[in-house]
Design a protein around this motif. Sequence first.
Motif, short mmCIF file in Angstrom:
data_model
loop_
_atom_site.label_atom_id
_atom_site.label_comp_id
_atom_site.label_asym_id
_atom_site.label_seq_id
_atom_site.Cartn_x
_atom_site.Cartn_y
_atom_site.Cartn_z
N TRP A 42 37.61 12.52 19.16
CA TRP A 42 37.32 13.70 18.35
C TRP A 42 38.58 14.56 18.27
N TYR A 56 34.53 13.94 14.20
CA TYR A 56 33.94 13.00 15.15
C TYR A 56 33.36 11.86 14.35
N HIS A 59 33.83 12.18 10.61
CA HIS A 59 32.96 13.12 9.91
C HIS A 59 33.30 14.54 10.34
N CYS A 61 32.12 17.78 11.33
CA CYS A 61 30.84 18.32 11.79
C CYS A 61 30.69 19.81 11.50
N LEU A 124 27.68 25.01 12.93
CA LEU A 124 27.97 23.67 12.45
C LEU A 124 27.27 23.38 11.12
N ASP A 125 27.70 22.31 10.50
CA ASP A 125 27.16 21.89 9.21
C ASP A 125 25.65 21.66 9.31
N THR A 128 24.33 17.96 8.76
CA THR A 128 24.64 17.04 9.86
C THR A 128 23.77 17.31 11.07
N PHE A 129 23.43 18.58 11.29
CA PHE A 129 22.67 18.99 12.47
C PHE A 129 21.41 19.77 12.05
N TYR A 185 21.13 18.58 16.51
CA TYR A 185 21.37 17.16 16.30
C TYR A 185 20.72 16.69 15.01
N PHE A 189 24.48 12.44 14.48
CA PHE A 189 25.36 13.30 15.26
C PHE A 189 24.55 14.26 16.12
N SER A 191 25.37 17.66 18.95
CA SER A 191 26.30 18.54 19.66
C SER A 191 25.48 19.26 20.74
N LEU A 253 29.48 15.57 22.49
CA LEU A 253 29.16 15.01 21.18
C LEU A 253 28.59 13.60 21.35
#
Length: 555
Positions: A42, A56, A59, A61, A124-125, A128-129, A185, A189, A191, A253
Motif C-alpha cells: 500500500w 491498495y 485501488h 481507497c 474514505l470512498d 469502496t466502503f 468495509y 476492501f 479498513s 487493510l
Amino acid sequence: MEAIFIPIVMTLVGALPMKPQESSPFLSQVADHTWIIGNEIWNLTQGPKYGVQLYYKDHDCVGGAVGHYVSYSSAQGADYIDVIFTADEGEMHWVIFSGLAGAYQYFVNRALPVLGEFRTLWRLDNTTFPRGKTNLRDEALPPLSDYIAANKVQDETWLSPDGNGYITKYDFTAWVRAQTYYGVYGDSFGSWYVNPGKDYYNGNHLKQELMVHRESATGDAVQLNMIHGTHFMASSSDVFPDGKMWGPWLWYLNNGSKEDAAKRATEEFASWPYEWFGDAAYQSRGSVTGQLVLSDGRPAANAAVFLGDKTPNKTALDMGSDYYYTSYADANGRFEFQNVRAAHYGMQAWSNGSKIADVTTSFLRNDIAVEKSRTADLGTLTWDVSNKTQIFQVGDFDRMSYGFQYGGAPFQHALVASCPENLVYHVGQSETSDWCFGQTYLGNWTILFDLPKMLNSTIARNATLIVSLAGYSSGASSTIWANGQWIGNLTSDVPGLLNDPSLYRSMTAAGEWRYFEFEFDPDTLFQETSNEITFQMTRSTTLHGFMWDSIILEW
C-alpha cells in the motif's frame, strides 16, 4: 464543535528517506510538504494536512473523500521504518513494516492545549466502503440520499425518508474498552482499527464512543479513532503531560474479510504490549493484584475495578490526562491488572450488579505504586458498606440501566420516548422491567411500598432515599415527594447534574453516572401500607431527562 487540524512536517527515525523498493517500507518526498509513505502492499500521499490517494491493490481507497487526518477540539528496526509527522502540538508516527497491509500509528504529546476531543480518522470512498462494523453493529451505512435536509431533527440525526425511524451516526457507538476491531468495509476492501492496548483512552468501563458513520455533508465513509472522546460525557477537559502517548494501534487493510480482521485482532491482542516498540516508559510495566471483601463479610463478587489518578478530583469516567486500566473481580472478589505502566495510581471499585447489586458505596485506595517487572500485591482490602436497613430497591446498583424496560437495548434514537408519562411500581409485586429506563415526560413516577412491621420510626434517626442515575440530559426537573411531603429536587441547578448527551444521542444503558442521597424525617412514612415515593417531572425537554440506575430507600 469545530475541529482544529494539526499541520505537520515530516521526519524519519533512524533512516534516510527511501524510494519505493519491492519489499521494503519507504518514504519518498515528491514536493514541498508532500510525501509518499507505504510498502510493497500500500502507499499513501501525505500533504501538510491530509493523507490522500491511499492505494491498495491498485485501488484508490480515498477517492474524492477527505482522507486521513489528526484533529482536536478545544524506534527503528531492521524490517520497519518509523515516519514522524511533527507539529508544535506533538508527533504523529507511522510505523511501517514490510509485508503489512497497513501500519501501526501512535501520537506523542508535546504541547496539546487543554482539550476534550482528540482523534485520528479516515474519511474514505463511500462506494469502496459501504458498510460499518463495531462489536455491536454490522450493517450498511445509510445512503447519502436518505439525509434529507427537511427531515433533520438535531445534530447528525434525521427522520428516515419513510418516516418510520431515524438516521443518526450515534447508533454506531460502542463500548471503547470492549472493542476488539472495527471499521468500514465492502466486497473487496476493508479498513480496520485494532487497539489492543487501551490504557491511553480516557474514562473507565462505561466509556462509550462513536466508531464509524456516514459523513452527512459529503457521503464519505468515516472510520473514527476517538483516542480521547467526549460524545456521551458531562465533561472531560484534560491537561496532558509532555510525552503522553496514545497508541500504538494498528490500522489494517484487507479484502473486506471480517474473519481475517478478527484473526489479526486476536494476534495483536496476544502480542500486546508490543516487544518491537522501543520506548522505555512503554516497556516499563508491572501488575497489581488483591482481593476485595465487603465489611459485611461478602466477597465483592464481579465488582468493577479501576486504576486511575492517584488522588482523584474527577470521576473515573472523566479522567483522561494519563493512563487508565479496567478490570472486574471474580466471584471471590479477587482482581488483577497486568501490563500496567510503572507509576502511582488510585484504585476504585464499585458494584457491577450481580451478587452485590445492593452495594451503594464505592471503594478507593490511593497511591498504589507500580514498578517495572514487579507485582504490587495489595492483599485483602475491606470495602465499607452501609449498615442501614433497606426498605426497597428498584434496579440493580451497577451504574447502568440494565434490567429496566428498554435498558441496554441496541442503540436507537428516541427510544426513551417509548417510556410512559406516568408509572406506578408496586414493591413486592412489580418486576424490575416494569420500571422504564428513562423519564422525560411531564408526569409522576410513583413507587408504592409497605413498611416492615418491626420498624418503628421512633427509633430511627432518619430515612435516606438513594437515587443513582445512569445518565442525565439537562432541561428536565423533578421534585421528589414522600407521602406528599417534599424531600428533594433533581434539577440542572443541583451540583453534579451537568448535562450529558446520552438520552438524546441514542444511548440506552449509560451516560455519566450520578449519585444522590436525600435524608428526611422517617415520621413522613407513617403508614404500614401504601407508602409512596414519587418523582414528579415538573419541567421537560424533548428526549431530555433521567436515565435510571437504582433507587433505594434505607432506614
